[in-house]
Write a protein that holds these residues in place. Sequence first.
Motif, short mmCIF file in Angstrom:
data_model
loop_
_atom_site.label_atom_id
_atom_site.label_comp_id
_atom_site.label_asym_id
_atom_site.label_seq_id
_atom_site.Cartn_x
_atom_site.Cartn_y
_atom_site.Cartn_z
N UNK A 84 -28.18 -8.85 29.67
CA UNK A 84 -27.39 -7.74 29.16
C UNK A 84 -28.15 -6.42 29.36
N UNK A 85 -27.53 -5.42 29.98
CA UNK A 85 -28.23 -4.15 30.19
C UNK A 85 -28.26 -3.30 28.93
N UNK A 86 -29.25 -2.44 28.85
CA UNK A 86 -29.26 -1.43 27.79
C UNK A 86 -28.15 -0.42 28.08
N UNK A 87 -27.57 0.15 27.01
CA UNK A 87 -26.42 1.04 27.18
C UNK A 87 -26.69 2.39 26.52
N UNK A 88 -26.33 3.45 27.25
CA UNK A 88 -26.55 4.82 26.77
C UNK A 88 -25.34 5.69 27.10
N UNK A 89 -25.16 6.74 26.30
CA UNK A 89 -24.20 7.78 26.66
C UNK A 89 -24.91 9.06 27.10
N UNK A 90 -26.21 9.15 26.86
CA UNK A 90 -27.00 10.33 27.26
C UNK A 90 -27.97 9.94 28.36
N UNK A 91 -27.84 10.55 29.51
CA UNK A 91 -28.66 10.14 30.64
C UNK A 91 -30.14 10.37 30.40
N UNK A 92 -30.49 11.37 29.58
CA UNK A 92 -31.89 11.63 29.30
C UNK A 92 -32.58 10.47 28.63
N UNK A 93 -31.84 9.74 27.79
CA UNK A 93 -32.42 8.58 27.13
C UNK A 93 -32.71 7.47 28.14
N UNK A 94 -31.82 7.29 29.09
CA UNK A 94 -32.06 6.29 30.13
C UNK A 94 -33.26 6.68 30.99
N UNK A 95 -33.32 7.96 31.39
CA UNK A 95 -34.42 8.41 32.24
C UNK A 95 -35.78 8.31 31.56
N UNK A 96 -35.79 8.33 30.24
CA UNK A 96 -37.06 8.23 29.51
C UNK A 96 -37.64 6.82 29.51
N UNK A 97 -36.85 5.83 29.91
CA UNK A 97 -37.33 4.45 29.94
C UNK A 97 -38.31 4.27 31.10
N UNK A 98 -39.55 3.98 30.77
CA UNK A 98 -40.60 3.95 31.79
C UNK A 98 -40.53 2.75 32.72
N UNK A 99 -39.79 1.71 32.31
CA UNK A 99 -39.72 0.53 33.17
C UNK A 99 -38.65 0.65 34.25
#
Length: 410
Positions: free
Chosen positions: A94-109
């Motif tokens: 299951x993928x992680x889910x976001x509505x704000x792209x900045x939160x996704x981009x902050x994921x270091x992996x």
Amino acid sequence: MPLQPSLTRRRFIKKTFGTAATLSMTAAVARGAPGANERIRIGAIGVGGQGSALLRELARLKDELNVQVVALCDVWRVNLEARAKMVEEAFGVEPRKYTRFGDLLAEKDIDAVTIAVPDFAHGPILLAALKADKDVYVEKPMCMTLAETNEALDLTRARKRVVQAGTNRRSWGIYKTAREVISSGTLGKINRITSSVNFAGARWLRDYTNCKAEDVDWDAYLLNIPARPFDPKLLRRWHLYKELTLGIAGLWQVHLTDAVNMIAGTTYPTSAVTHGGTFIYTENREHCDTYHSLLVYPEGLLFSWSFSLGNTADNPFKLYGLRGTYDVDKCFLTGTGGVKDEQVEDKKLDQQPDTSHMGNWLECIRTRENPVADIDAAHQHSVAAIMSTEALETGCRQVYDPAKREIRPG
């Protein structure tokens, strides 16, 4: 989420880039490329129609190229939940889910991201991804403004990122075959290329009755455009509005101007003129339904491109040289129109095979080589689209200065 009446630059950065803004300001060294045996971990930003097509291609390549989609971002919960289920079925996690792209981009992996959002958001999200040291697959047009276009070029080079534009005709066999025709000199001097894309019927009139305010992160969708009450048409039918897209130049022309650069070895047009209008579908459509643009290149070449929603007849892509004519779509060479006694013989050419545009990007993430639609190609197609749109809107011919990287009337 409550609406807010104004949007300062500080608020914009905070609300949309989130923790990625801090990451981008502190990142000093580009992230290393995944090793030969390491899995490439992808975040997908925008998972609607085109975004879901990219997800399907990633799923097709997951074993061959060792890739995993680990996170999704979309402002519309309907898209987000549907694609999360699709990704879990395809990749087993299951993928992680976001509505704000900045939160996704902050994921270091996350090693790399795909960007398939409405055109007005391409540039801001691309720049944020580059500052977060991600490799990027960005749909066309790369950017809507020249300032964003130039900054994207500079950032990609400075941070040594692998950027692939979604101008996927560079991976189509018919265009590779056309490039060989020109490079071989078979047609003699090429002075003119014509192309047309035509449909019969109103496009982009998507249903929006199921798009509800409670399912949309509206503030995130608006991004850097002025705040306003929720309007589902702006989300589902964004193609129709000047604030959200360059229009026909960005939605369609970029594919063909990029193809011209690929096959003819051109880069930037020296000038562009454009004419058109809304002659058929006059309701709720800010962009042309009939359009014609002419671009002149310093290599001594005129490219004529037209578009219509009123009739599907005649969709040519032809190269005109001193010794004859080549039909790109049919891979057919003919002496018709050539100088007398110098015409080539009529011949049907073997088409080169298509290749995976997405696969090329993934391979280049590992090798750190330039993909086929790299940042230079993306900069070139964006410049041409911006010139053509400005010419249409102002009624003035636009010229480009590659040394100064400026567009002006002239």
